[in-house]
Design a protein around this motif. Sequence first.
Motif, PDB file in Angstrom:
ATOM      1  N   GLU A  69       1.054  -0.972  -0.191  1.00  8.48           N
ATOM      2  CA  GLU A  69      -0.273  -0.445  -0.127  1.00  8.48           C
ATOM      3  C   GLU A  69       1.036   1.099   0.239  1.00  8.48           C
ATOM      4  O   GLU A  69       0.494   1.991  -0.340  1.00  8.48           O
ATOM      5  CB  GLU A  69      -1.003  -0.072   0.999  1.00  8.48           C
ATOM      6  CG  GLU A  69      -1.864   1.267   1.387  1.00  8.48           C
ATOM      7  CD  GLU A  69      -2.516   0.747   2.380  1.00  8.48           C
ATOM      8  OE1 GLU A  69      -4.021   2.551   2.217  1.00  8.48           O
ATOM      9  OE2 GLU A  69      -2.917   0.866   2.881  1.00  8.48           O
ATOM     10  N   ARG A  70       1.922   1.593   0.833  1.00 14.14           N
ATOM     11  CA  ARG A  70       2.492   2.154   0.704  1.00 14.14           C
ATOM     12  C   ARG A  70       3.603   2.260  -0.222  1.00 14.14           C
ATOM     13  O   ARG A  70       3.579   3.258  -0.592  1.00 14.14           O
ATOM     14  CB  ARG A  70       3.871   2.416   1.733  1.00 14.14           C
ATOM     15  CG  ARG A  70       4.678   3.211   2.005  1.00 14.14           C
ATOM     16  CD  ARG A  70       5.560   3.283   2.930  1.00 14.14           C
ATOM     17  NE  ARG A  70       5.920   4.351   3.787  1.00 14.14           N
ATOM     18  CZ  ARG A  70       7.815   4.522   4.459  1.00 14.14           C
ATOM     19  NH1 ARG A  70       7.884   2.958   5.318  1.00 14.14           N
ATOM     20  NH2 ARG A  70       8.438   5.517   4.576  1.00 14.14           N
ATOM     21  N   THR A  71       4.269   2.260  -1.255  1.00 16.78           N
ATOM     22  CA  THR A  71       4.608   1.922  -2.345  1.00 16.78           C
ATOM     23  C   THR A  71       3.815   2.281  -3.345  1.00 16.78           C
ATOM     24  O   THR A  71       3.843   3.230  -4.489  1.00 16.78           O
ATOM     25  CB  THR A  71       5.041   0.224  -3.332  1.00 16.78           C
ATOM     26  OG1 THR A  71       5.966  -0.070  -1.622  1.00 16.78           O
ATOM     27  CG2 THR A  71       5.966   1.056  -3.794  1.00 16.78           C
ATOM     28  N   LEU A  72       2.592   1.695  -3.457  1.00 11.79           N
ATOM     29  CA  LEU A  72       1.186   2.677  -4.579  1.00 11.79           C
ATOM     30  C   LEU A  72       1.315   3.668  -4.017  1.00 11.79           C
ATOM     31  O   LEU A  72       1.087   4.644  -4.905  1.00 11.79           O
ATOM     32  CB  LEU A  72      -0.013   1.472  -4.573  1.00 11.79           C
ATOM     33  CG  LEU A  72      -0.004   0.055  -4.969  1.00 11.79           C
ATOM     34  CD1 LEU A  72      -1.096  -0.955  -4.165  1.00 11.79           C
ATOM     35  CD2 LEU A  72      -0.208   0.271  -6.139  1.00 11.79           C
ATOM     36  N   SER A  73       0.868   3.772  -2.918  1.00 10.14           N
ATOM     37  CA  SER A  73       1.214   5.956  -2.001  1.00 10.14           C
ATOM     38  C   SER A  73       1.747   6.512  -2.935  1.00 10.14           C
ATOM     39  O   SER A  73       1.700   7.752  -3.596  1.00 10.14           O
ATOM     40  CB  SER A  73       0.395   5.488  -1.217  1.00 10.14           C
ATOM     41  OG  SER A  73      -0.385   5.122  -1.143  1.00 10.14           O
ATOM     42  N   TRP A  74       2.482   6.342  -2.733  1.00  5.71           N
ATOM     43  CA  TRP A  74       4.715   6.531  -3.864  1.00  5.71           C
ATOM     44  C   TRP A  74       4.181   6.729  -4.962  1.00  5.71           C
ATOM     45  O   TRP A  74       4.552   7.831  -5.748  1.00  5.71           O
ATOM     46  CB  TRP A  74       5.707   5.911  -2.749  1.00  5.71           C
ATOM     47  CG  TRP A  74       6.575   6.308  -4.107  1.00  5.71           C
ATOM     48  CD1 TRP A  74       7.303   7.594  -3.551  1.00  5.71           C
ATOM     49  CD2 TRP A  74       6.897   5.864  -4.923  1.00  5.71           C
ATOM     50  NE1 TRP A  74       7.924   7.648  -4.327  1.00  5.71           N
ATOM     51  CE2 TRP A  74       8.337   7.034  -5.835  1.00  5.71           C
ATOM     52  CE3 TRP A  74       6.709   4.519  -5.974  1.00  5.71           C
ATOM     53  CZ2 TRP A  74       9.358   6.035  -6.625  1.00  5.71           C
ATOM     54  CZ3 TRP A  74       7.607   3.985  -6.147  1.00  5.71           C
ATOM     55  CH2 TRP A  74       9.000   4.542  -7.487  1.00  5.71           C
ATOM     56  N   ALA A  75       3.795   5.768  -6.128  1.00  2.62           N
ATOM     57  CA  ALA A  75       3.816   5.860  -7.304  1.00  2.62           C
ATOM     58  C   ALA A  75       2.989   6.457  -7.911  1.00  2.62           C
ATOM     59  O   ALA A  75       3.082   7.737  -9.097  1.00  2.62           O
ATOM     60  CB  ALA A  75       3.722   4.396  -7.423  1.00  2.62           C
ATOM     61  N   GLU A  76       1.492   6.747  -7.070  1.00  2.00           N
ATOM     62  CA  GLU A  76       0.555   7.457  -7.486  1.00  2.00           C
ATOM     63  C   GLU A  76       1.192   9.204  -7.231  1.00  2.00           C
ATOM     64  O   GLU A  76       1.037   9.955  -8.285  1.00  2.00           O
ATOM     65  CB  GLU A  76      -0.684   6.917  -6.043  1.00  2.00           C
ATOM     66  CG  GLU A  76      -1.826   8.088  -7.218  1.00  2.00           C
ATOM     67  CD  GLU A  76      -2.740   7.434  -8.258  1.00  2.00           C
ATOM     68  OE1 GLU A  76      -2.818   8.189  -8.780  1.00  2.00           O
ATOM     69  OE2 GLU A  76      -2.320   6.275  -8.264  1.00  2.00           O
ATOM     70  N   GLY A  77       1.669   9.365  -6.343  1.00  2.00           N
ATOM     71  CA  GLY A  77       2.308  10.850  -5.970  1.00  2.00           C
ATOM     72  C   GLY A  77       3.434  11.421  -6.535  1.00  2.00           C
ATOM     73  O   GLY A  77       3.286  12.312  -7.627  1.00  2.00           O
ATOM     74  N   ALA A  78       3.558   9.992  -7.343  1.00  2.00           N
ATOM     75  CA  ALA A  78       5.407  10.434  -8.553  1.00  2.00           C
ATOM     76  C   ALA A  78       4.886  10.200  -9.736  1.00  2.00           C
ATOM     77  O   ALA A  78       6.028  11.263 -10.427  1.00  2.00           O
ATOM     78  CB  ALA A  78       6.016   9.621  -7.831  1.00  2.00           C
ATOM     79  N   GLY A  79       3.191   9.941 -10.242  1.00  4.73           N
ATOM     80  CA  GLY A  79       2.524  10.370 -11.177  1.00  4.73           C
ATOM     81  C   GLY A  79       3.346   9.163 -12.399  1.00  4.73           C
ATOM     82  O   GLY A  79       3.733   9.891 -12.711  1.00  4.73           O
ATOM     83  N   MET A  80       3.867   8.185 -11.685  1.00  2.00           N
ATOM     84  CA  MET A  80       4.340   6.916 -12.629  1.00  2.00           C
ATOM     85  C   MET A  80       2.891   5.640 -12.686  1.00  2.00           C
ATOM     86  O   MET A  80       3.179   5.371 -13.246  1.00  2.00           O
ATOM     87  CB  MET A  80       5.106   6.605 -11.296  1.00  2.00           C
ATOM     88  CG  MET A  80       6.336   6.843 -10.833  1.00  2.00           C
ATOM     89  SD  MET A  80       7.404   5.894  -9.734  1.00  2.00           S
ATOM     90  CE  MET A  80       8.354   5.079 -11.284  1.00  2.00           C
ATOM     91  N   MET A  81       1.557   6.580 -12.592  1.00  2.00           N
ATOM     92  CA  MET A  81       0.590   5.488 -13.172  1.00  2.00           C
ATOM     93  C   MET A  81       0.274   5.168 -14.213  1.00  2.00           C
ATOM     94  O   MET A  81      -0.860   6.288 -15.259  1.00  2.00           O
ATOM     95  CB  MET A  81      -0.736   5.864 -12.056  1.00  2.00           C
ATOM     96  CG  MET A  81       0.057   5.328 -10.628  1.00  2.00           C
ATOM     97  SD  MET A  81       0.259   3.404  -9.907  1.00  2.00           S
ATOM     98  CE  MET A  81      -0.462   3.573  -8.266  1.00  2.00           C
TER      99      MET A  81
END
Length: 402
Positions: free
Chosen positions: A365-377
């Motif tokens: 969950e923490r990694t998914l949140s990071w990726a979303e915030g970093a615009g990597m999705m």
Amino acid sequence: MATPSRAPDPSPASAAAPMRLSVLGATGSVGGSTLDLVAREPERFHVVALTAATNAAALAAAARAVRAEVAVVADPAAYADLADRLAGTGIAAAAGPEAVVEAARRPTDMVVSAIVGAAGLAPSLAALSATRTLALANKETLVTAGVCFMAEAARRGVTVLPVDSEHNAIFQVLERHAEREVAEIVLTASGGPFRTLSTEAIAAATPAMALRHPNWSMGRKITIDSATLMNKGLELIEADHLFAVGPDRLSVLVHPQSVVHGMVRYTDGSILAELGSPDMRTPIGYCLAWPERRPTPVKPLDLAALGTLTFEAPDRGRFPCLALAEAAMRRGDGAPSVLNAANEIAVEAFLDGRIGFMGIPGLVERTLSWAEGAGMMREPASLGEALDLDAASRGRAAAFIG
């Protein structure tokens, strides 16, 4: 609905023309079951290539047993051991990730892709350029790069047959050209070793406890995924690519006996299901013989002796990995890739004793949140983009643990 692409009635291999077969991940549970079936009917198969990650001894023994053309170990440090064990046999030896990809490119009638983890992505994609049929057991291929992979398979006219017992079950009962008639595709889950435990007991689970699966004999990583129910979440994402009915028509049902492997509910109320003993040689044998069926050594299912089949809804509160995977499937784009990468790092850390059992969904969950915030999705448009997103997500997940 884009079911696994089907070739136009291919003729099965005859005794005069044995099937040319390669097995990627030959020393794992799926690879071993495949070679067990091959050894029982050696006249039906000509084994081209076998690959393994690190186990040179097991790979050499398998290659000698089925008289493979070439054996490849992904770990370069294992090359000397492999070459020594194959000396004088006429079986070529090679090592390194690039050699595994080259082995996948050898012309065949069928490739069984059973490499565990994202390491199977590049060889699975490479196999599309050299085979008529890909029997896919590497779920990360579709989870990490499903859009570009299925598009490439369709472009090359390669038949993709699902090996996972659940997807194979759906493939068997899914009526052709009936996409508008499908109300729901149901994948079943055993519930794993912690199905009846409390949240507190699950949080205290050790790797040894999590590796004791009640029904299936599988590799360590997939066994942990079964314990967290992440495996079922990854299978939902696979099914979304294989059958393309959309997330709203995909669901999970816990079935502790592992006898009903998958069901399709049609709009008229009919439910078609595939039942069988929990033995991977059934779906593997189905793929090896498709479009026909041949006998396997699997023990026949005795429903009278079994007596009762039970079903229950999954508990996403106690098993949050399933909810994370479902959300990633609905989010789409790069979310499944990030989910898979973080989960692999988390499972490895749990097995090494660096995080607790509930640290697995926490890290994902923490990694998914990071990726979303970093615009990597973003949906990977190529193998390179998929591998880049995978590597970035692994690096961040590992950093979170550190």
